[in-house]
Design an enzyme around this catalytic site. Structure first.
Site, mmCIF file in Angstrom:
data_model
loop_
_atom_site.group_PDB
_atom_site.id
_atom_site.type_symbol
_atom_site.label_atom_id
_atom_site.label_comp_id
_atom_site.label_asym_id
_atom_site.label_seq_id
_atom_site.Cartn_x
_atom_site.Cartn_y
_atom_site.Cartn_z
ATOM 1 N N GLU A 107 39.891 31.763 43.867
ATOM 2 C CA GLU A 107 39.670 32.504 42.623
ATOM 3 C C GLU A 107 39.316 31.581 41.455
ATOM 4 O O GLU A 107 40.206 31.111 40.738
ATOM 5 C CB GLU A 107 40.919 33.332 42.277
ATOM 6 C CG GLU A 107 40.721 34.187 41.037
ATOM 7 C CD GLU A 107 41.945 35.036 40.652
ATOM 8 O OE1 GLU A 107 43.041 34.797 41.205
ATOM 9 O OE2 GLU A 107 41.796 35.909 39.808
ATOM 10 N N LYS B 187 37.045 35.088 45.349
ATOM 11 C CA LYS B 187 37.523 36.088 44.378
ATOM 12 C C LYS B 187 37.014 35.707 42.987
ATOM 13 O O LYS B 187 37.703 35.028 42.229
ATOM 14 C CB LYS B 187 39.057 36.138 44.414
ATOM 15 C CG LYS B 187 39.672 37.043 43.363
ATOM 16 C CD LYS B 187 41.139 37.322 43.630
ATOM 17 C CE LYS B 187 41.730 38.144 42.500
ATOM 18 N NZ LYS B 187 43.012 38.756 42.846
#
Ligand code: 13P
Length: 340
Positions: free
Chosen positions: A177, A219
């Site tokens: 992420e 992500k």
């Protein structure tokens, strides 16, 4: 390390038009959200809230995996059943947040570097033994007049690669992420430029550090104008800018891209994901999915408000958001689904 098994888990996380539910807020973040609604900020209330989430009937229709936090992965339902057991019995894959937070970066005013590499190999082994099958690490990139700097981007990309590689060694799929924040006056074009630069740095490091691309999930943020930018593009422009940026920077070997919501209103998060899938789904190399926290949880949290009596309507609201986002993966979401 078994590359085939990692690939299998990564594919399962984005199979069947499902997505991830992030419920990995640190205690501080969870408490802040509770405080706004007058919910007591205790371990027991955090536990009850997480029990509400994971016992939501039919959650597994739309949710393939949930991301837990160190406190939560060790918790149990009131009847003594462990959260891990509840999830796995329902066919939901448990994951865990493993970074220990984005800290002020020395020599880089206004920028952050995510920590948590020390001792990570041992923590991953323990989480795997408890039942986690994937692990998340969040890097934070802010946009401002002189930032992000190359130093901040490279340091975070390198840490993401070290974490991802340790995860794969431990048999856990990394959920990578790198979040470019929405705060600021920057334009959609600037967000696109920064997001592309960050993703290129991340995948360069992944190549250098031998991360298996087939055994990970990305992500990222959607490409959006800053919250205080005067020009706010519509759903289709956001969808096009986001997919264009990802096509340039994300290798086709990655099985899935599961967006964070980043504080977008939940209906917009669904509408934007939907627009991407309507226009592009048939010709993309990776699945475009979701890994939302606020954009799935927020309505449910506001209904629950810490009251046992509100449990059922809160679970219904959570189920509804999960369904809306699954519909968005299929390009079948529309505003009429939001009518009460
Ligand atoms: P939001 O969807 O609320 O941005 O949270 C996603 C997440 O996991 C942040 O680390």
């Amino acid at each position: 390390m078994n590359a085939q098994e990692l690939t299998r888990i990564a594919s399962m996380l984005v199979a069947d038009d499902k997505g991830l539910l992030a419920m990995d807020e640190r205690n501080g973040t969870c408490n802040k959200r509770f405080a706004k609604l007058g919910i007591p900020q205790t371990e027991e209330f955090r536990r009850s809230y997480r029990e509400l989430i994971i016992t939501t009937p039919a959650l597994n229709e739309s949710i393939s995996g949930v991301i837990l936090y160190d406190e939560t992965i060790r918790q149990h339902k009131k009847d003594g059943t462990s959260f891990i057991k509840v999830l796995t019995a329902n066919g939901i894959i448990p994951g865990i947040k493993v970074d220990i937070g984005a800290k002020t970066m020395a020599g880089h005013p206004g920028e952050k570097i995510t920590e948590g590499l020390d001792g990570l190999r041992d923590r991953l082994a323990e989480y795997s033994q408890i039942g986690a099958r994937f692990a998340k690490w969040r890097a934070v990139i802010a946009i401002g007049s002189d930032i992000p700097s190359r130093g901040c981007i490279e340091a975070n990309a390198s840490a993401l690669a070290r974490y991802a590689s340790l995860c794969q060694e431990a048999g856990l799929v990394p959920i990578v992420e790198p979040e470019v924040l929405m705060d600021g006056e920057h334009t959609l074009e600037r967000c696109s430029q920064v997001t592309e630069e960050v993703l290129r740095a991340v995948f360069n490091q992944f190549y250098v550090q031998r991360v298996i691309l087939e055994g990970m999930i990305l992500k990222p943020n959607m490409v959006l104008p800053g919250l205080s930018c005067l020009k706010q593009e519509g759903v289709n422009e956001v969808a096009i800018a986001t997919v264009k940026c990802l096509l340039r920077a994300v290798p086709a070997a990655v099985p899935g891209i599961a967006f964070l919501s980043g504080g977008q209103p939940y209906e917009e998060a669904s509408a934007r994901l939907n627009a991407m899938n309507v226009r592009f789904k048939a010709r993309l190399p990776w699945a475009l999915a979701f890994s939302f926290a606020r954009a799935i949880q927020q309505p449910a949290l506001e209904i629950w408000c810490g009251e046992e009596a509100n449990l059922v309507p809160a679970q219904k609201a959570l189920y509804h958001r999960a369904c809306c986002n699954r519909a968005a993966r299929r390009g079948q979401y529309n505003a009429s689904m939001e009518k009460k």
